[in-house]
Design a protein around this motif. Structure first.
Motif, PDB file in Angstrom:
ATOM      1  N   ILE A  38       0.836  -1.199   0.000  1.00  0.00           N
ATOM      2  CA  ILE A  38       0.000   0.000   0.000  1.00  0.00           C
ATOM      3  C   ILE A  38       0.872   1.249   0.000  1.00  0.00           C
ATOM      4  N   LEU A  39       2.068   1.160   0.568  1.00  0.00           N
ATOM      5  CA  LEU A  39       3.008   2.278   0.551  1.00  0.00           C
ATOM      6  C   LEU A  39       3.316   2.692  -0.884  1.00  0.00           C
ATOM      7  N   TRP A  40       3.524   1.735  -1.765  1.00  0.00           N
ATOM      8  CA  TRP A  40       3.800   2.030  -3.177  1.00  0.00           C
ATOM      9  C   TRP A  40       2.619   2.771  -3.808  1.00  0.00           C
ATOM     10  N   HIS A  41       1.399   2.359  -3.476  1.00  0.00           N
ATOM     11  CA  HIS A  41       0.205   3.009  -4.015  1.00  0.00           C
ATOM     12  C   HIS A  41       0.146   4.476  -3.583  1.00  0.00           C
ATOM     13  N   ILE A  42       0.465   4.740  -2.322  1.00  0.00           N
ATOM     14  CA  ILE A  42       0.457   6.108  -1.808  1.00  0.00           C
ATOM     15  C   ILE A  42       1.502   6.950  -2.536  1.00  0.00           C
ATOM     16  N   MET A  43       2.693   6.412  -2.696  1.00  0.00           N
ATOM     17  CA  MET A  43       3.768   7.127  -3.375  1.00  0.00           C
ATOM     18  C   MET A  43       3.402   7.382  -4.835  1.00  0.00           C
ATOM     19  N   GLN A  44       2.757   6.408  -5.457  1.00  0.00           N
ATOM     20  CA  GLN A  44       2.368   6.541  -6.857  1.00  0.00           C
ATOM     21  C   GLN A  44       1.390   7.695  -7.046  1.00  0.00           C
ATOM     22  N   ARG A  45       0.512   7.906  -6.059  1.00  0.00           N
ATOM     23  CA  ARG A  45      -0.459   9.016  -6.157  1.00  0.00           C
ATOM     24  C   ARG A  45       0.271  10.353  -6.175  1.00  0.00           C
ATOM     25  N   TYR A  46       1.239  10.521  -5.289  1.00  0.00           N
ATOM     26  CA  TYR A  46       2.024  11.754  -5.284  1.00  0.00           C
ATOM     27  C   TYR A  46       2.826  11.899  -6.569  1.00  0.00           C
ATOM     28  N   ALA A  47       3.407  10.797  -7.019  1.00  0.00           N
ATOM     29  CA  ALA A  47       4.242  10.845  -8.217  1.00  0.00           C
ATOM     30  C   ALA A  47       3.456  11.265  -9.444  1.00  0.00           C
ATOM     31  N   LYS A  48       2.160  10.938  -9.466  1.00  0.00           N
ATOM     32  CA  LYS A  48       1.313  11.335 -10.594  1.00  0.00           C
ATOM     33  C   LYS A  48       1.315  12.847 -10.781  1.00  0.00           C
ATOM     34  N   TYR A  49       1.495  13.582  -9.691  1.00  0.00           N
ATOM     35  CA  TYR A  49       1.472  15.044  -9.748  1.00  0.00           C
ATOM     36  C   TYR A  49       2.876  15.650  -9.784  1.00  0.00           C
ATOM     37  N   GLY A  50       3.885  14.792  -9.900  1.00  0.00           N
ATOM     38  CA  GLY A  50       5.244  15.306 -10.080  1.00  0.00           C
ATOM     39  C   GLY A  50       6.152  15.198  -8.880  1.00  0.00           C
ATOM     40  N   VAL A  51       5.624  14.746  -7.734  1.00  0.00           N
ATOM     41  CA  VAL A  51       6.478  14.574  -6.556  1.00  0.00           C
ATOM     42  C   VAL A  51       7.371  13.357  -6.775  1.00  0.00           C
ATOM     43  N   ARG A  52       8.671  13.509  -6.553  1.00  0.00           N
ATOM     44  CA  ARG A  52       9.567  12.385  -6.788  1.00  0.00           C
ATOM     45  C   ARG A  52      10.519  12.109  -5.634  1.00  0.00           C
ATOM     46  N   ARG A  53      10.495  12.930  -4.592  1.00  0.00           N
ATOM     47  CA  ARG A  53      11.353  12.685  -3.427  1.00  0.00           C
ATOM     48  C   ARG A  53      10.475  12.341  -2.227  1.00  0.00           C
ATOM     49  N   PHE A  54      10.787  11.205  -1.590  1.00  0.00           N
ATOM     50  CA  PHE A  54       9.991  10.702  -0.478  1.00  0.00           C
ATOM     51  C   PHE A  54      10.883  10.442   0.729  1.00  0.00           C
ATOM     52  N   VAL A  55      10.400  10.844   1.892  1.00  0.00           N
ATOM     53  CA  VAL A  55      11.089  10.555   3.148  1.00  0.00           C
ATOM     54  C   VAL A  55      10.203   9.590   3.926  1.00  0.00           C
ATOM     55  N   LEU A  56      10.677   8.363   4.110  1.00  0.00           N
ATOM     56  CA  LEU A  56       9.898   7.339   4.794  1.00  0.00           C
ATOM     57  C   LEU A  56      10.355   7.235   6.244  1.00  0.00           C
ATOM     58  N   CYS A  57       9.431   7.458   7.172  1.00  0.00           N
ATOM     59  CA  CYS A  57       9.735   7.416   8.607  1.00  0.00           C
ATOM     60  C   CYS A  57       9.578   5.982   9.100  1.00  0.00           C
ATOM     61  N   LEU A  58      10.678   5.284   9.238  1.00  0.00           N
ATOM     62  CA  LEU A  58      10.658   3.860   9.565  1.00  0.00           C
ATOM     63  C   LEU A  58      10.649   3.635  11.072  1.00  0.00           C
ATOM     64  N   GLY A  59      10.043   2.502  11.457  1.00  0.00           N
ATOM     65  CA  GLY A  59      10.008   2.109  12.860  1.00  0.00           C
ATOM     66  C   GLY A  59       9.834   0.611  12.954  1.00  0.00           C
ATOM     67  N   TYR A  60       8.626   0.166  13.325  1.00  0.00           N
ATOM     68  CA  TYR A  60       8.327  -1.254  13.480  1.00  0.00           C
ATOM     69  C   TYR A  60       8.618  -2.022  12.187  1.00  0.00           C
ATOM     70  N   LYS A  61       9.499  -3.030  12.301  1.00  0.00           N
ATOM     71  CA  LYS A  61       9.896  -3.869  11.162  1.00  0.00           C
ATOM     72  C   LYS A  61      10.334  -3.026   9.962  1.00  0.00           C
ATOM     73  N   GLY A  62      10.976  -1.917  10.244  1.00  0.00           N
ATOM     74  CA  GLY A  62      11.415  -1.020   9.171  1.00  0.00           C
ATOM     75  C   GLY A  62      12.412  -1.641   8.230  1.00  0.00           C
ATOM     76  N   GLU A  63      13.102  -2.685   8.676  1.00  0.00           N
ATOM     77  CA  GLU A  63      14.083  -3.334   7.808  1.00  0.00           C
ATOM     78  C   GLU A  63      13.428  -3.950   6.582  1.00  0.00           C
ATOM     79  N   MET A  64      12.148  -4.307   6.671  1.00  0.00           N
ATOM     80  CA  MET A  64      11.462  -4.881   5.519  1.00  0.00           C
ATOM     81  C   MET A  64      11.208  -3.817   4.454  1.00  0.00           C
ATOM     82  N   ILE A  65      10.878  -2.600   4.882  1.00  0.00           N
ATOM     83  CA  ILE A  65      10.711  -1.497   3.928  1.00  0.00           C
ATOM     84  C   ILE A  65      12.059  -1.131   3.328  1.00  0.00           C
ATOM     85  N   ARG A  66      13.083  -1.105   4.166  1.00  0.00           N
ATOM     86  CA  ARG A  66      14.435  -0.805   3.692  1.00  0.00           C
ATOM     87  C   ARG A  66      14.863  -1.818   2.622  1.00  0.00           C
ATOM     88  N   ASP A  67      14.667  -3.099   2.900  1.00  0.00           N
ATOM     89  CA  ASP A  67      15.068  -4.138   1.949  1.00  0.00           C
ATOM     90  C   ASP A  67      14.261  -4.059   0.655  1.00  0.00           C
TER      91      ASP A  67
END
Length: 261
Positions: A38-67
């Motif tokens: 679902i994170l990819w879907h959220i980012m894709q919505r922003y990207a549709k309007y030209g946003v291309r830089r994302f800061v992801l605030c990691l915490g619980y099981k953040g290593e899975m998002i990192r990987d």
């Protein structure tokens, strides 16, 4: 302001305790909708309007998002692996998304306000988008930014009509005249996420991990009369329960996902 210059900060560190069927094994933003987190879907919505830089605030099981993002190209392409030479060659791949993703460790148990405060060192601009990593909407990001700029305040929140968690019936003289399964509620507005903040809004926020955006930061901004509301009448859906996960997957499989249009 040019949307290409904007950044989106996404809260990805919560434990998602109400969705234990999935979040026992993965962070909530990595729960898949239509084969993608679902994170990819959220980012894709922003990207549709030209946003291309994302800061992801990691915490619980953040290593899975990192990987996921470190291995992104390999996950989404055909590859040839040379076992002898320990070499991997990507073949036949379309160009990947032109995104710059900051993977920021904001603490295992840090609350939402503390995560955003800790992410400020990675935000380059004077204003930025922010949202939660567990909900999708067909928000017009350009119109949201315009509303914020017109309001000339420290922050803007997207106000949405929530979906009812129960089916509603309309009764006429003892007979059910209409039945709607989880309809959108027409009266009342709630915080739908999809914020715009001036970086200045976090200047005096403590780095304390216990700072909650909704209880500690936003009420102070309201007291200062510095919070604008952007009213979104379109689609919005959070993913708090397994049933809502099934709903979002069904919309994608049927080609009826408004946030992807």
């Amino acid at each position: 302001m040019n949307l290409h210059e904007m950044e989106a900060v996404i809260l990805c560190g919560g434990q998602g305790t109400r969705l234990r069927e999935e979040t026992e094994f993965k962070p909530k933003p990595m729960v898949e909708i239509g084969g993608r987190p679902i994170l990819w879907h959220i980012m894709q919505r922003y990207a549709k309007y030209g946003v291309r830089r994302f800061v992801l605030c990691l915490g619980y099981k953040g290593e899975m998002i990192r990987d996921y993002f470190l291995q992104y190209r390999y996950r989404n392409a055909d590859v040839v692996v040379s076992l002898r030479w320990n070499d991997v060659q990507i073949i036949g791949q379309e160009p990947a998304e032109d995104w710059e993703v900051v993977l920021a460790d904001t603490g295992q148990d840090t609350m939402t306000g503390g995560r955003l405060k800790r992410a400020m060192k990675h935000v380059k601009g004077e204003r930025f988008f922010a949202t939660y990593g567990d909900g999708v909407a067909d928000v017009d990001v350009g119109a949201l930014l315009k509303c914020h700029m017109d309001g000339k305040r420290l922050a803007t929140v997207t106000a949405v009509h929530p979906s009812s968690r129960y089916g509603e019936i309309n009764v006429d003289q003892g007979s059910v005249a209409d039945f709607m399964e989880k309809p959108q509620v027409n009266d009342g507005w709630i915080n739908g996420g999809y914020f715009v903040f001036e970086k200045q809004a976090f200047a005096d926020v403590a780095t304390d991990p216990g700072v909650v955006l909704e209880n500690d930061v936003l009420p102070k901004i309201v007291q200062q009369k510095q919070l604008t509301a952007y009213h979104h009448d379109g689609f919005w859906q959070c993913m708090d329960t397994y049933r809502e996960t099934l709903l979002l997957n069904a919309l994608v499989s049927q080609g009826k996902a408004p946030w992807l249009s």
